[in-house]
Write a protein that holds these residues in place. Structure first.
Motif, short mmCIF file in Angstrom:
data_model
loop_
_atom_site.label_atom_id
_atom_site.label_comp_id
_atom_site.label_asym_id
_atom_site.label_seq_id
_atom_site.Cartn_x
_atom_site.Cartn_y
_atom_site.Cartn_z
N ASP A 167 -23.59 27.57 -19.50
CA ASP A 167 -24.20 28.72 -18.81
C ASP A 167 -24.38 29.91 -19.74
OD1 ASP A 167 -24.24 27.25 -16.49
OD2 ASP A 167 -22.35 28.07 -15.71
N ALA A 168 -23.61 29.97 -20.81
CA ALA A 168 -23.71 31.10 -21.74
C ALA A 168 -25.09 31.21 -22.35
CB ALA A 168 -22.66 30.97 -22.84
N LEU A 169 -25.84 30.12 -22.39
CA LEU A 169 -27.19 30.17 -22.96
C LEU A 169 -28.13 31.03 -22.13
CD1 LEU A 169 -27.63 26.44 -24.04
CD2 LEU A 169 -26.84 28.38 -25.41
N ASN A 170 -27.76 31.29 -20.87
CA ASN A 170 -28.58 32.14 -20.00
C ASN A 170 -28.20 33.61 -20.10
OD1 ASN A 170 -29.97 29.89 -18.91
ND2 ASN A 170 -28.25 29.49 -17.53
N GLY A 171 -27.18 33.92 -20.87
CA GLY A 171 -26.74 35.30 -21.03
C GLY A 171 -25.25 35.39 -21.20
N ILE A 172 -24.81 36.27 -22.08
CA ILE A 172 -23.39 36.43 -22.40
C ILE A 172 -22.99 37.87 -22.16
CG2 ILE A 172 -21.70 36.38 -24.29
CD1 ILE A 172 -23.28 34.08 -25.52
N VAL A 173 -21.79 38.07 -21.63
CA VAL A 173 -21.24 39.41 -21.44
C VAL A 173 -20.35 39.73 -22.63
CG1 VAL A 173 -19.81 40.90 -19.99
CG2 VAL A 173 -21.35 39.22 -18.94
N ALA A 174 -20.63 40.85 -23.29
CA ALA A 174 -19.86 41.25 -24.47
C ALA A 174 -18.39 41.46 -24.12
CB ALA A 174 -20.44 42.53 -25.06
N SER A 175 -17.53 41.12 -25.08
CA SER A 175 -16.08 41.32 -24.99
C SER A 175 -15.39 40.41 -23.98
CB SER A 175 -15.74 42.79 -24.69
OG SER A 175 -16.28 43.64 -25.68
N LYS A 176 -16.10 39.42 -23.46
CA LYS A 176 -15.52 38.45 -22.54
C LYS A 176 -15.44 37.08 -23.23
CE LYS A 176 -15.34 41.19 -18.90
NZ LYS A 176 -14.07 41.59 -18.25
N GLU B 228 -31.27 31.43 -29.48
CA GLU B 228 -31.11 32.88 -29.38
C GLU B 228 -30.65 33.23 -27.97
OE1 GLU B 228 -34.39 36.04 -29.24
OE2 GLU B 228 -33.73 36.16 -31.34
N VAL B 229 -29.60 34.03 -27.87
CA VAL B 229 -29.08 34.44 -26.57
C VAL B 229 -29.04 35.97 -26.51
CG1 VAL B 229 -27.69 32.36 -26.27
CG2 VAL B 229 -26.68 34.37 -27.36
N VAL B 230 -29.09 36.48 -25.29
CA VAL B 230 -29.01 37.93 -25.06
C VAL B 230 -27.61 38.27 -24.59
CG1 VAL B 230 -29.89 39.87 -23.73
CG2 VAL B 230 -31.46 38.10 -24.52
N VAL B 231 -26.98 39.20 -25.29
CA VAL B 231 -25.63 39.64 -24.94
C VAL B 231 -25.72 41.04 -24.33
CG1 VAL B 231 -23.31 40.14 -25.81
CG2 VAL B 231 -24.66 38.28 -26.82
N THR B 232 -25.12 41.21 -23.16
CA THR B 232 -25.12 42.50 -22.48
C THR B 232 -23.68 42.94 -22.22
OG1 THR B 232 -25.28 41.42 -20.32
CG2 THR B 232 -27.34 42.08 -21.37
N TYR B 233 -23.52 44.22 -21.90
CA TYR B 233 -22.20 44.74 -21.56
C TYR B 233 -21.95 44.59 -20.06
CZ TYR B 233 -21.88 46.88 -26.18
OH TYR B 233 -21.82 47.08 -27.53
N GLY B 234 -20.73 44.28 -19.70
CA GLY B 234 -20.34 44.23 -18.30
C GLY B 234 -19.98 45.63 -17.80
N PRO B 235 -19.92 45.81 -16.48
CA PRO B 235 -19.58 47.13 -15.92
C PRO B 235 -18.20 47.59 -16.36
CG PRO B 235 -20.47 45.66 -14.22
CD PRO B 235 -20.20 44.82 -15.43
N LEU B 236 -18.07 48.91 -16.58
CA LEU B 236 -16.79 49.49 -16.97
C LEU B 236 -16.14 50.19 -15.78
CD1 LEU B 236 -17.66 51.11 -20.43
CD2 LEU B 236 -16.31 49.06 -20.01
N HIS B 237 -14.82 50.29 -15.79
CA HIS B 237 -14.11 51.04 -14.77
C HIS B 237 -13.85 52.45 -15.28
CE1 HIS B 237 -10.45 50.31 -17.13
NE2 HIS B 237 -10.86 49.06 -17.22
N ALA B 238 -13.41 53.33 -14.40
CA ALA B 238 -13.31 54.76 -14.72
C ALA B 238 -12.41 55.03 -15.92
CB ALA B 238 -12.81 55.53 -13.50
N ALA B 239 -11.28 54.33 -16.02
CA ALA B 239 -10.32 54.60 -17.10
C ALA B 239 -10.88 54.27 -18.48
CB ALA B 239 -9.03 53.82 -16.86
N ALA B 240 -11.98 53.51 -18.53
CA ALA B 240 -12.59 53.14 -19.81
C ALA B 240 -13.79 54.01 -20.15
CB ALA B 240 -13.00 51.68 -19.79
N CYS B 241 -14.02 55.08 -19.35
CA CYS B 241 -15.17 55.96 -19.56
C CYS B 241 -14.71 57.39 -19.80
CB CYS B 241 -16.10 55.93 -18.34
SG CYS B 241 -16.69 54.29 -17.90
N VAL B 242 -15.55 58.17 -20.47
CA VAL B 242 -15.21 59.56 -20.77
C VAL B 242 -16.43 60.45 -20.58
CG1 VAL B 242 -15.75 59.29 -23.24
CG2 VAL B 242 -14.17 61.09 -22.50
#
Length: 262
Positions: A24-33, A110-124
């Motif tokens: 399934d990763a060939l359809n898209g990958i979430v960074a840091s996972k 070639e695959v597209v890597v995107t970021y997953g949603p962040l929670h509040a404690a990981a944002c500034v």
């Protein structure tokens, strides 16, 4: 002779130039996972190999020449090999199987890597260019909601976060800000104008929880004195007697009508 003649045809030896990536990763990958992929080896005719024992790895390269190695490799002993890995950054990545020391060019994907949603404690919440903790009334500034790791490694946000941003003015009024997904889709930006003199607060939340750096406090000072906006008062305005002291009070204000206290 026996008829029909039944033959069992087996695949040939593993061909280093041939392999297939699956998962399934060939359809898209979430960074840091942690991500998984399967490599199927083939013989020179494209038949799937049924035995293991070959040296198989993955070559992964991303933006700006970043390269990543697999965390874990498992020989399933049936011609397939399971891989686990983590890709740290979003963008377009090229993944290739490496079979017995040679890149299997036909596996290039070639695959597209995107970021997953962040929670509040990981944002500034962070001020944009030119933003100071003491501003002048009427000035306009940008303020950003971004990942804590944005400045260190470019970690972006997904654009799927449930965010809210508000400006609280000295008079107690609350204004809803309208952040946009900026910087090529990596952080949120809102524009703020300081309309009043005094303490302003910009508050931001993700999923209803305050982010790091919220509230962002800015003290706003009045602009330079504007003669047309100054006000006169006092008994001297009602009339004066020759030779007698008359009192007139001059109240200095800036061009927006804010009183100057210094």
């Amino acid at each position: 002779a026996t008829s029909p003649l039944i033959l069992h045809v087996f695949p040939g030896a593993c061909e280093t130039s041939r392999a297939v990536l699956r998962g399934d990763a060939l359809n898209g990958i979430v960074a840091s996972k942690i991500t998984s992929l399967l490599v199927q080896t083939e013989d020179k005719y494209g038949n799937h190999c049924h035995v293991g024992g070959d040296r198989v790895n993955l070559s992964m390269s991303g933006p700006n020449g970043i390269k990543v190695n697999s965390l874990d490799v498992k020989d399933n002993e049936d011609g397939t090999y399971s891989f686990s890995f983590i890709i740290p950054q979003s963008g377009r990545w090229t993944i290739q199987a490496v079979v017995n020391g040679r890149i299997a060019k036909e596996s290039t994907t070639e695959v597209v890597v995107t970021y997953g949603p962040l929670h509040a404690a990981a944002c500034v919440l962070k001020g944009g260019p030119g933003m100071k903790r003491t501003e002048v009334c009427g000035a306009q500034r940008d303020i950003y909601l971004q990942a804590l790791e944005y400045d260190a490694n470019g970690r972006g946000m997904s654009g799927q976060e449930a965010i809210t941003m508000h400006l609280i003015t000295p008079s107690g009024a609350t204004h809803t800000l309208a952040p946009v997904f900026a910087e090529r889709g990596s952080r949120y930006k809102a524009t703020v104008r300081w309309w009043e003199v005094g303490r302003h607060e910009v508050v931001a939340a993700v999923g209803g929880q305050p982010v790091v750096g919220s509230p962002f406090v800015v003290n706003v000072e009045a602009q330079e004195v504007s003669l047309p906006m100054c006000r006169l008062s006092g008994p001297g305005l009602q009339g004066a007697v020759a030779g007698e002291r008359a009192t007139i009070l001059i109240e200095s204000r800036d061009e927006r009508g804010n009183r100057l206290f210094n």
